[in-house]
Design an enzyme around this catalytic site. Structure first.
Site, PDB file in Angstrom:
ATOM      1  N   HIS A  14      15.357   6.431  66.058  1.00 48.13           N
ATOM      2  CA  HIS A  14      15.365   6.561  67.902  1.00 48.13           C
ATOM      3  C   HIS A  14      14.123   7.624  68.406  1.00 48.13           C
ATOM      4  O   HIS A  14      13.946   8.431  68.302  1.00 48.13           O
ATOM      5  CB  HIS A  14      16.954   7.985  67.669  1.00 48.13           C
ATOM      6  CG  HIS A  14      16.710   8.779  69.056  1.00 48.13           C
ATOM      7  ND1 HIS A  14      18.094   8.949  69.382  1.00 48.13           N
ATOM      8  CD2 HIS A  14      17.063   8.432  70.710  1.00 48.13           C
ATOM      9  CE1 HIS A  14      18.134   9.914  70.572  1.00 48.13           C
ATOM     10  NE2 HIS A  14      17.205   8.853  71.474  1.00 48.13           N
ATOM     11  N   HIS A  16      12.376   6.624  72.543  1.00 48.29           N
ATOM     12  CA  HIS A  16      12.045   5.643  73.690  1.00 48.29           C
ATOM     13  C   HIS A  16      10.336   5.738  73.967  1.00 48.29           C
ATOM     14  O   HIS A  16       9.619   6.394  73.679  1.00 48.29           O
ATOM     15  CB  HIS A  16      12.441   6.768  74.465  1.00 48.29           C
ATOM     16  CG  HIS A  16      13.875   7.257  74.367  1.00 48.29           C
ATOM     17  ND1 HIS A  16      14.827   6.736  75.719  1.00 48.29           N
ATOM     18  CD2 HIS A  16      14.306   8.477  73.933  1.00 48.29           C
ATOM     19  CE1 HIS A  16      16.349   6.878  74.702  1.00 48.29           C
ATOM     20  NE2 HIS A  16      15.663   8.518  74.088  1.00 48.29           N
ATOM     21  N   HIS A 194      23.835   6.959  73.337  1.00 41.73           N
ATOM     22  CA  HIS A 194      23.544   8.009  73.722  1.00 41.73           C
ATOM     23  C   HIS A 194      24.754   9.001  74.250  1.00 41.73           C
ATOM     24  O   HIS A 194      25.245   8.074  75.012  1.00 41.73           O
ATOM     25  CB  HIS A 194      22.363   8.862  74.246  1.00 41.73           C
ATOM     26  CG  HIS A 194      21.183   8.798  74.199  1.00 41.73           C
ATOM     27  ND1 HIS A 194      20.772   7.585  73.752  1.00 41.73           N
ATOM     28  CD2 HIS A 194      20.370   9.225  74.030  1.00 41.73           C
ATOM     29  CE1 HIS A 194      19.178   6.951  73.803  1.00 41.73           C
ATOM     30  NE2 HIS A 194      19.132   8.661  73.884  1.00 41.73           N
ATOM     31  N   GLU A 197      25.005  14.434  73.713  1.00 42.02           N
ATOM     32  CA  GLU A 197      23.484  15.321  73.012  1.00 42.02           C
ATOM     33  C   GLU A 197      24.044  17.113  74.400  1.00 42.02           C
ATOM     34  O   GLU A 197      23.865  17.946  73.526  1.00 42.02           O
ATOM     35  CB  GLU A 197      22.930  14.122  73.666  1.00 42.02           C
ATOM     36  CG  GLU A 197      21.430  15.014  74.227  1.00 42.02           C
ATOM     37  CD  GLU A 197      19.695  14.399  75.069  1.00 42.02           C
ATOM     38  OE1 GLU A 197      20.297  13.253  75.493  1.00 42.02           O
ATOM     39  OE2 GLU A 197      18.962  14.953  74.922  1.00 42.02           O
ATOM     40  N   ASP A 275      12.800  11.053  69.172  1.00 38.97           N
ATOM     41  CA  ASP A 275      12.985  10.483  71.020  1.00 38.97           C
ATOM     42  C   ASP A 275      11.885   9.892  71.628  1.00 38.97           C
ATOM     43  O   ASP A 275      11.629   9.443  72.265  1.00 38.97           O
ATOM     44  CB  ASP A 275      13.812  12.286  71.131  1.00 38.97           C
ATOM     45  CG  ASP A 275      14.891  11.869  72.137  1.00 38.97           C
ATOM     46  OD1 ASP A 275      15.620  10.793  72.926  1.00 38.97           O
ATOM     47  OD2 ASP A 275      15.649  13.100  72.596  1.00 38.97           O
TER      48      ASP A 275
HETATM   49  N1  ADE Z   1      16.121   8.796  77.762  1.00 35.59           N
HETATM   50  C1  ADE Z   1      14.905   9.589  77.058  1.00 35.59           C
HETATM   51  N2  ADE Z   1      15.230  10.369  76.577  1.00 35.59           N
HETATM   52  C2  ADE Z   1      15.933  10.754  76.457  1.00 35.59           C
HETATM   53  C3  ADE Z   1      17.494  11.995  76.028  1.00 35.59           C
HETATM   54  N3  ADE Z   1      17.435  12.529  74.868  1.00 35.59           N
HETATM   55  N4  ADE Z   1      18.298  11.392  76.556  1.00 35.59           N
HETATM   56  C4  ADE Z   1      19.290  10.914  77.373  1.00 35.59           C
HETATM   57  N5  ADE Z   1      18.154  10.209  78.150  1.00 35.59           N
HETATM   58  C5  ADE Z   1      16.530  10.300  77.441  1.00 35.59           C
HETATM   59 ZN    ZN Z   2      17.210   9.677  73.310  1.00 33.39          ZN
END
Ligand code: ADE
Ligand code: ZN
Length: 337
Positions: A14, A16, A194, A197, A275
């Site tokens: 995970h 980005h 996702h 969260e 993340d």
């Molecule tokens: N885009 C980048 N990080 C994210 C996250 N933690 N939650 C949702 N979208 C994201």
């Molecule tokens: Zn994320």
């Protein structure tokens, strides 16, 4: 324990890639591309990294992506991540990118994909890191826009292992993307999203049943629902948890409240991930170190987290076996030292 964490072979599932853009590289790319940033220095930019929730962060994160224009920019961004990953003994990585945040600025999808995938190939040659790319759609935009992007992805499909769903969760429930996920499944994409969260446990249920996902990104709020926890165990569902992200975005007040240990005890296939490491103060090892301190994780817990990271990855069976053997060798050697 820190040495154990640093040396342990592990996978990151995970991440980005746009969230690995360090302020120093952001300034370098801004200068290279003649873009004026609304900050006068790296220090001033870092000071802006205080968030009260997910949306606060996303506003700054999308601003930051604006310096990424050329294939070389995407290559440099991605190779910087792999260099860091290699230092941290990450041997397999599954990376998200947000195509819509680039095409909306007039950057071609092929430019983005070529830059990232060339860095992935170089990381395999130079470091032996295997990796996959996940095409992640922005849930605050329409399903129609997501469809337009998925159609553009079809000729490049060999580059993508799956699709993901990120951005502002609350108010953008899984059912908004049910048709899209159906089509992605028919095309042979793995599906992740996702969920839970910031959004309620119902979004996790719906991601499982309506979107038919293969893995959950975050999933923290499953803790509020005992039946859901049981279902996750029954399904053998992988969860990609991100402790420092949760702390910085106020998903948890304190790392001592993080659910990872409870999830492991229940038999949920939890993993630890970074993340958006450039924004949340740490890469994968820092996440493991901080959460271990807060929750008193022992070596067996850490072994289980790394084991899960390989097991719920989308690596093929041969690569999975190879990585699990590496982990076992490390574990027995470290304990006998
Ligand atoms: N885009 C980048 N990080 C994210 C996250 N933690 N939650 C949702 N979208 C994201
Ligand atoms: Zn994320």
């Amino acid at each position: 324990m820190e040495e154990f964490i640093k040396q342990m072979p592990k996978a990151e599932l995970h991440l980005h890639i746009e969230g690995s853009l360090e302020p120093e590289l952001m300034f370098e790319l801004a200068e290279r591309n003649g873009i004026q940033l609304p900050y006068s220095s790296v220090e001033e930019l870092r000071k802006a990294y205080h968030f009260s929730n997910l949306q606060d962060f996303l506003d700054i994160y999308y601003e930051g992506t604006k310096v990424l224009i050329t294939e070389q920019d995407f290559y440099d961004l991605s190779f910087a991540y792999f260099t860091k990953a290699h230092e941290q003994n990450i041997i397999h990585a599954e990376i998200f990118f947000d195509p819509q945040s680039h095409t909306a600025r007039g950057v071609e999808l092929s430019t983005v994909v070529n830059g990232i995938t060339k860095a992935m190939e170089q990381a395999q040659i130079q470091f032996g890191i295997t990796s996959h790319l996940i095409f992640s759609l922005l849930r605050h935009l329409s399903e129609e826009d997501a469809f337009l992007h998925l159609e553009q992805a079809i000729p490049l499909q060999h580059h993508f292992i799956g699709i993901g769903l990120d951005s502002s969760e609350i108010g953008n429930p899984p059912e908004k993307f049910q048709q899209l996920y159906q089509m992605a499944g028919e095309l042979g994409f793995k599906r992740v999203a996702h969920a839970g969260e910031e959004g309620p446990p119902q979004y996790i249920w719906d991601s499982l049943s309506l979107l038919q996902i293969d893995r959950i990104d975050h999933g923290n709020r499953a803790m509020e629902h005992e039946n859901l926890l049981n279902e996750l165990v029954l399904l053998g569902m992988g969860l990609t948890l991100c402790p420092l992200s949760n702390l910085k975005l106020k998903v948890v007040k304190d790392l001592r409240d993080h659910p990872v240990k409870k999830m492991l005890n229940l038999g949920i296939k939890a993993t630890i991930n970074s993340d958006d490491p450039a924004y949340f103060g740490g890469y994968l090892n820092e996440n493991l170190i901080e959460v271990s301190k807060a929750l008193h994780l022992d070596k067996a817990d850490l072994y289980q987290l790394a084991f899960n990271s390989f097991e719920v990855s989308f690596a093929d069976d041969m690569r999975k076996r190879e990585m699990l053997v590496k982990l076992d060798q490390f574990y027995s050697n470290f304990n006998n030292e």
